[in-house]
Design an enzyme around this catalytic site. Sequence first.
Site, mmCIF file in Angstrom:
data_model
loop_
_atom_site.group_PDB
_atom_site.id
_atom_site.type_symbol
_atom_site.label_atom_id
_atom_site.label_comp_id
_atom_site.label_asym_id
_atom_site.label_seq_id
_atom_site.Cartn_x
_atom_site.Cartn_y
_atom_site.Cartn_z
ATOM 1 N N ASP A 1 9.583 4.270 -0.450
ATOM 2 C CA ASP A 1 9.731 3.564 -1.729
ATOM 3 C C ASP A 1 9.353 4.452 -2.910
ATOM 4 O O ASP A 1 10.024 4.449 -3.950
ATOM 5 C CB ASP A 1 8.848 2.310 -1.743
ATOM 6 C CG ASP A 1 9.471 1.146 -0.976
ATOM 7 O OD1 ASP A 1 10.594 1.314 -0.477
ATOM 8 O OD2 ASP A 1 8.826 0.090 -0.863
ATOM 9 N N ASP B 1 3.517 4.216 -5.060
ATOM 10 C CA ASP B 1 3.848 2.965 -4.388
ATOM 11 C C ASP B 1 2.744 2.644 -3.384
ATOM 12 O O ASP B 1 2.222 3.541 -2.705
ATOM 13 C CB ASP B 1 5.190 3.034 -3.665
ATOM 14 C CG ASP B 1 5.642 1.647 -3.206
ATOM 15 O OD1 ASP B 1 6.160 0.897 -4.041
ATOM 16 O OD2 ASP B 1 5.451 1.319 -2.022
ATOM 17 N N HIS C 1 10.036 -0.993 1.745
ATOM 18 C CA HIS C 1 8.677 -1.514 1.960
ATOM 19 C C HIS C 1 7.839 -0.582 2.841
ATOM 20 O O HIS C 1 6.935 -1.031 3.541
ATOM 21 C CB HIS C 1 8.700 -2.932 2.532
ATOM 22 C CG HIS C 1 9.423 -3.905 1.651
ATOM 23 N ND1 HIS C 1 8.979 -4.241 0.398
ATOM 24 C CD2 HIS C 1 10.583 -4.588 1.835
ATOM 25 C CE1 HIS C 1 9.816 -5.095 -0.146
ATOM 26 N NE2 HIS C 1 10.797 -5.317 0.699
ATOM 27 N N GLU D 1 1.460 -0.138 -0.216
ATOM 28 C CA GLU D 1 1.652 -1.278 0.679
ATOM 29 C C GLU D 1 0.260 -1.860 0.914
ATOM 30 O O GLU D 1 -0.708 -1.106 1.118
ATOM 31 C CB GLU D 1 2.298 -0.860 2.004
ATOM 32 C CG GLU D 1 3.652 -0.177 1.868
ATOM 33 C CD GLU D 1 4.693 -1.013 1.142
ATOM 34 O OE1 GLU D 1 4.562 -2.260 1.134
ATOM 35 O OE2 GLU D 1 5.624 -0.427 0.562
#
Length: 924
Positions: A155, A10, A150, A12
Site C-alpha cells: 500500500d 502506511d 491492505h 496496518e
Amino acid sequence: MDNRTYAVVDLETTGHSPSKGDRIIQIAIVFIENGIISRKYARFVNPEREIPLFIQQLTSITDNEVISAPTFEQIAQEVSDSLQGTVFVAHNTDFDLSFLQSEFKRCKAPTWSGNKIDTVELSKILFPSSSSYRLQDLAEELDIPLPTAHRADDDAEATAHLLLAALSKLQTLPEETLNLLHRRSFSLRSDISSLFYEALKSVRQASNSIKLPMFRGIPYRDVKKPINSIAVRTMFPNTEDEKVQLLKEGYPSFEYRKSQLSFMDTVWDALHTNNEVITEVPTGIGKTVAYLLPAVIRSLQTGKPVVISTFTNHLVDKILEDEVKRIRKILSVDCTATVLKGKEQYISLGKFEELLRITDESYDETFTIMQVLVWLTETVTGDVNELNVSGGGQLFIDRIRKRSSTMLEDEKSADYHLKMIEACGNSNLVITNHAMLLSDVNREQKIFHSLSGLIIDEAHQFIHTAIRTNEIVLSYMNWKYVIGQIGSDAEGQLLHKIMKLHNRFSNYGHQIFNKLATTYENFTHVFDDCAYKLSNHRTKVRGGQHGNRVIFSLDEVRNDPIFAKVAEKMTNYLEVIETIRLQLVMHTSKMSNREVALLSEWEYWLRELKIKAGEWVEIFLDDHNENFTVWIEKDKRSLPGSLTIIKSPIDASILIKEFTTRMEKENIGIIWTSGTMTISNNERFVVKQLGIADDVPIKTFAAPQHFYDKAAIFIVDDMPSIQHVSQNDYIEAVADAVVQTVIATGGRLFVLFTSQDMLRKTYELILDSELLSDYALIAQGVSSGSRLKLLKSFRQFDKSVLFGTNSFWEGVDVPGEALSAVIIVRLPFTSPDEMIFKARAAKLNMNGGNPFTELALPEAILRFRQGFGRLIRSSEDRGFFIILDRRIETKSYGKSFLNALPSVPIMNVSLEHMVNKLEDCYNE
C-alpha cells in the site's frame, strides 16, 4: 519537483483506536527524493495481543507472522528519526498520522511535526472523474502495481506511485488553471498548496505549456466536433453468412444465434422502409449489436443520424463505451456517435464563472471548484455526472447546471449542451435517454429531426418515463430551501448583500426593504399555516396509513381556501422582489463584476421561486384534469419536513402519442424493443399503454434453446402462507430462508422485495442475528449510495447479498458467477393503495373493466419476468430462481406467472430439500 523528502506511510493495525488498546501490526515507509523513490522501510510489529479475525482476513497478516517481530516500543525511535524533516504523506492522513502520533506518545518517542499531504484529498482534486478514491481502485485506474491491498508495504509503495502520478498530472495543467487552484489551495485540510506553487513555477518556466480555449479566464477543453457524415454506400448484409462474417470481426468468440440475425433483419427492414415495429428480444441473443449494425449502415447510406434511446444515462454511456467501438471494428468505418442528455446534465460555464466571483466559499465549495477546474481541462462533453464529488459539493454542482434565461454570446459559444446538440447533426448515431426524447415535444426548437430512424430500447420503460417527466413534485423542504436563499437577511446571506448593493444607488432603500420584509412575513406565515394543516390532516380513507407513512388524495382538502391565500401572499412578495430587481438592473453598468454576479444570483433564485409559484397554482388551484391524480405524502416522524405533494399523469399513452405522431409525420422508421413487451393472454398490454396503433406488428424472438440449461426454479412449499400469518412471522420465515440459502450458495444473491418496510425489517433481523456476519449485506434504502454504487459494492465482494426493491427487479446486469440466485420474497403486485394504480383502477372500474385481470396481474407478471431476467445473462451463467410466496401454487393465477418464464425445470421443494440441492450443486 522541489528538493523536499516525502515519506509515504502506511500502517496496518488491530483496529482504529490506540487509546482502547489497538496496536500497529505492520508499518511501511517509502521515501521520495528528487522525484524518484529513493529507499523503503517495512517492518512487522508485534501488537502483544491477538489480531482480530476480520483484520487477519483483510490484511492476510496472521498472529504467527508477528509473534517474533519487535514491539513498536522497540522501533519507535528509529521510525521517529526517519520521519523527522520529511513531508508526511498517506492515503488518509487522518488515520495513519493520528495513530502513529498516539503510538509515539505512548512509547515516549518524539512525535513528528511538519507538512502533511493526504493523497485522498489530492487525488479527488487531480482525478475528479475517478469512480472511487480507494487506493486499490485508483491503482487499477492509473496502472499502478498493487500486488496485495491492505498490506502496508504494498500500500505504501502504491501510494508513493500515486503521489508521483499526481505530481506528473500537475505538470500537464494550464498555467491559468494552476493559478486558480493555488489561490484556493490554502483552505485545504492538508498542505497541498506547496505542490501547486511548485507546479506553477515549473509551468511558467516551460516554453511548451498547454494552451486551451478560455472562457472569462477559465481554461476548458472544447467539444470535439464530429466530421460531417457523408453518405457511404455500405450495404446491409443480406445472407446469414455475410452477417456471421461481420459479427465475427467484433466478437472473436462469436456464437451463432439465429434469433439475433432475424432481429437484425427486422430492424433493417423497419429503418429501410420507414415503418414501425414492436419487438420482444430476450437476454441472450445479442440485442444491442443487432440493432446498432443496421442503424449505422442506414445512417451511412442516408447521411442522417439514427437515434437510439434507452432508459437511464448509465445505459446510454454503456452503449457508447462498449458497443459502438465494436461496430466501428465490424464495419471498418469510423462511424460517429454523440451522447445527448438533458440540459441539466451539463455544466454552465457562465454560471460557474459567475459563482467564482462571489467570495465566502465554504470548504466543500472550494474543494468542488478545484475539482471542476481540473475536470474542465479534460472533459469533452461537459457532463457533470463525470464528476465524483462529495455530498457537500453536490449542491454546488446542482447550481452550475443552471443556465441564465438569456445567455450572452460568449456563453453560447462555450456552452457544452449547445455544442452537443450541434454535434448530433454530424453523427451517425445519437444516443439519448427516454426523458430527453420525450421532452422534445415541448421544445420550441426540436432537437430530434431529419433522422433516418429511431430505436427505442427498454421500450416498456417509456411508459414510466412519460409519467415521471410530466409529474410535478412539491417538497416542503425544497420550498423552505428556496425561500431561505432569497428571504434570509442574516449577515453574509444573499439578501443582506443585495440590500447593501441597493443602498449604493438609492436613498429610499429602507422603504422597499421594509415592504419586502412585510410581504415575506405574510407569505411565510400563511405558507407555514398551510403546511401545519396538511401535517395534521387525518385521512379516513382505508389504506392511507402505512405505519408512520401517510398518503391521502388532495381531494380530501382541495376546497380549503388556504391554498389560494398562499398564492395571493406569494404573488405580493414576488412583486416586491421583482421591483428591487428592476431597480438594480438599471445600474448594472456601475457595478463591479462581483456585484453583477450577486445580482445574477438574486435573479436566479427569483426565477426558481416564480417556477414554484406556477407549480403551486397548477396543483392546488387549476381545474382538475381527469388524466392526472394529486396526492400528499408525509411521515409522522418528521413533520412538516417530510410533506410532499405530487401531481402525476394516470395514462401515459396520451402523452406518448403526441411524440410518436410527430415522428410518423416525418416518415421515420421506429423500432420499439424490450425483453418484456408481451405477456400470454394479453399480448398488447404494454403496447396499449404506449399508445401504439393496433396495426403495428409485434415480433418476438426466442433465446437460444440451450441458453437456460443451467437455470432452475425452486418453489419453497413449506413457507407460511403470506395471507394467514402476521407480517412479523412471515419476515422471520423469509430471514431464515435467506440465511440458509446464502450459506448454501456462498452468497452472490439478490433478495427482491415489493415493500421497503419488509426489506428493512428482514435486513435488520438478519443483521442482528449475526448468522451472516462473514457476508457483505447491502440493502437498498438502508445502505448509502445510488443503485449503481450498491451494485458496484455487490460485485466487489465474493460473499455478498443485495436486498432490493422496485428498481432492482429490472435493468441490472450482473453476468457470470457474480450472481448465483434470485430470491422472490413476494409476487410483485403493485400495492392497491399506490395512488396512480388506484386512479387507473378507478378509471377501469368506471368503464366496466376488471382492475385485477386487466391491470394488477399483467403488471405483476411483467415485473416477475424482469426479476427472472436478472439471473441468466449469458449461456454460461448458472443460477436459481427461488420463490417464497406460496400464492404461486395456491392461487389460480399462479400458473400465469410460471407460464411467463422460459422453459426451465420447476421444483416444488421444502426449504431443507432446496438447501441440500444447492449445497450439492455448489460442492461439486
